[in-house]
Design a protein around this motif. Structure first.
Motif, PDB file in Angstrom:
ATOM      1  N   SER A  27       0.813  -1.203   0.000  1.00  0.00           N
ATOM      2  CA  SER A  27       0.000   0.000   0.000  1.00  0.00           C
ATOM      3  C   SER A  27       0.852   1.260   0.000  1.00  0.00           C
ATOM      4  O   SER A  27       1.904   1.303   0.633  1.00  0.00           O
ATOM      5  CB  SER A  27      -0.908   0.011   1.240  1.00  0.00           C
ATOM      6  N   ASN A  29      -0.235   3.836   1.398  1.00  0.00           N
ATOM      7  CA  ASN A  29      -0.549   4.395   2.715  1.00  0.00           C
ATOM      8  C   ASN A  29       0.298   3.678   3.771  1.00  0.00           C
ATOM      9  O   ASN A  29       0.082   2.498   4.048  1.00  0.00           O
ATOM     10  CB  ASN A  29      -2.037   4.212   3.022  1.00  0.00           C
ATOM     11  N   PRO A  30       1.275   4.384   4.377  1.00  0.00           N
ATOM     12  CA  PRO A  30       2.172   3.733   5.337  1.00  0.00           C
ATOM     13  C   PRO A  30       1.487   3.303   6.635  1.00  0.00           C
ATOM     14  O   PRO A  30       2.082   2.599   7.443  1.00  0.00           O
ATOM     15  CB  PRO A  30       3.243   4.796   5.600  1.00  0.00           C
ATOM     16  N   LYS A  31       0.222   3.692   6.818  1.00  0.00           N
ATOM     17  CA  LYS A  31      -0.510   3.294   8.027  1.00  0.00           C
ATOM     18  C   LYS A  31      -1.292   1.993   7.829  1.00  0.00           C
ATOM     19  O   LYS A  31      -1.750   1.390   8.780  1.00  0.00           O
ATOM     20  CB  LYS A  31      -1.438   4.412   8.479  1.00  0.00           C
ATOM     21  N   LYS A  32      -1.441   1.571   6.569  1.00  0.00           N
ATOM     22  CA  LYS A  32      -2.091   0.290   6.289  1.00  0.00           C
ATOM     23  C   LYS A  32      -1.050  -0.821   6.395  1.00  0.00           C
ATOM     24  O   LYS A  32       0.145  -0.589   6.188  1.00  0.00           O
ATOM     25  CB  LYS A  32      -2.706   0.291   4.886  1.00  0.00           C
ATOM     26  N   PHE A  33      -1.496  -2.037   6.665  1.00  0.00           N
ATOM     27  CA  PHE A  33      -0.566  -3.160   6.851  1.00  0.00           C
ATOM     28  C   PHE A  33       0.370  -3.312   5.661  1.00  0.00           C
ATOM     29  O   PHE A  33       1.575  -3.478   5.825  1.00  0.00           O
ATOM     30  CB  PHE A  33      -1.341  -4.462   7.109  1.00  0.00           C
ATOM     31  N   GLY A  35       1.458  -1.150   3.719  1.00  0.00           N
ATOM     32  CA  GLY A  35       2.427  -0.059   3.703  1.00  0.00           C
ATOM     33  C   GLY A  35       3.432  -0.185   4.829  1.00  0.00           C
ATOM     34  O   GLY A  35       4.627   0.055   4.651  1.00  0.00           O
ATOM     35  N   MET A  36       2.942  -0.599   5.992  1.00  0.00           N
ATOM     36  CA  MET A  36       3.834  -0.770   7.152  1.00  0.00           C
ATOM     37  C   MET A  36       4.895  -1.824   6.881  1.00  0.00           C
ATOM     38  O   MET A  36       6.063  -1.645   7.217  1.00  0.00           O
ATOM     39  CB  MET A  36       3.031  -1.170   8.397  1.00  0.00           C
ATOM     40  N   LYS A  39       7.759  -0.500   4.683  1.00  0.00           N
ATOM     41  CA  LYS A  39       8.624   0.401   5.451  1.00  0.00           C
ATOM     42  C   LYS A  39       9.477  -0.371   6.467  1.00  0.00           C
ATOM     43  O   LYS A  39      10.694  -0.233   6.514  1.00  0.00           O
ATOM     44  CB  LYS A  39       7.768   1.432   6.174  1.00  0.00           C
ATOM     45  N   ASP A  40       8.823  -1.197   7.261  1.00  0.00           N
ATOM     46  CA  ASP A  40       9.520  -1.898   8.344  1.00  0.00           C
ATOM     47  C   ASP A  40      10.548  -2.902   7.824  1.00  0.00           C
ATOM     48  O   ASP A  40      11.640  -3.019   8.375  1.00  0.00           O
ATOM     49  CB  ASP A  40       8.522  -2.603   9.259  1.00  0.00           C
ATOM     50  N   GLN A  59       6.307   4.051  -1.555  1.00  0.00           N
ATOM     51  CA  GLN A  59       7.362   4.510  -0.652  1.00  0.00           C
ATOM     52  C   GLN A  59       8.724   4.619  -1.347  1.00  0.00           C
ATOM     53  O   GLN A  59       9.741   4.175  -0.840  1.00  0.00           O
ATOM     54  CB  GLN A  59       7.435   3.601   0.570  1.00  0.00           C
TER      55      GLN A  59
END
Length: 159
Positions: A27, A29-33, A35-36, A39-40, A59
């Protein structure tokens, strides 16, 4: 529902042994799973390959429209799609010749798991990837502690 023997810690470690991981359901959106996890896992040192049919990039990473579009050397796939999209992604993974697939809990369907089993591709399901990707922090660390305490943590298979 397909049956599969219990997931072993060996299989989980095998999944993480590959540095290149594609994420179907990535995603913007970095707040959706979806997206997370991009990033992580980038922060954990993995080379991430987002798969999102509606994004050119996620991202700052080039996004791929389908699993088929991924570079040939990307062989491990994490599926974090809504259930209604999972079967299509699994079909693409089988066609592409993925070497290993992790279907994040809540993304699995009986049909998708049956297709994976039939294909012979090793797969992990009903497990949260965050409980196993070191270093495990925060709520995931506590969750792992509870799972271990109650005996639900995967065992290492001895040869």
């Amino acid at each position: 529902m397909t049956t599969k023997t219990e997931i072993t810690l060996n299989e989980i470690q095998q999944f993480f042994s590959e540095q290149k991981i594609a994420v179907a359901g990535a995603s913007r959106n970095p707040k959706k799973f979806g997206g997370m996890v991009i990033k992580d896992f980038k922060e954990k040192g993995f080379d991430m390959f987002p798969v999102n049919p509606n994004a050119e990039e996620v991202q700052g990473l080039k996004s791929y429209k389908t699993v088929a579009d991924l570079p040939g050397d990307v062989k491990h796939l994490l599926v974090v799609t809504p259930k209604e999209k999972t079967q299509e992604i699994i079909n693409q993974a089988v066609q592409k010749g993925m070497k290993m697939v992790w279907v994040q809990q809540m993304s699995d369907t009986p049909e998708a798991l049956a297709a994976l089993k039939k294909s012979g591709i090793p797969f992990i399901y009903k497990k949260c990837i965050y409980m196993f990707a070191e270093p495990v922090k925060g709520v995931h660390h506590f969750h792992r502690f509870l799972v271990k305490f109650f005996g639900g943590y995967p065992k290492k298979k001895s040869n």
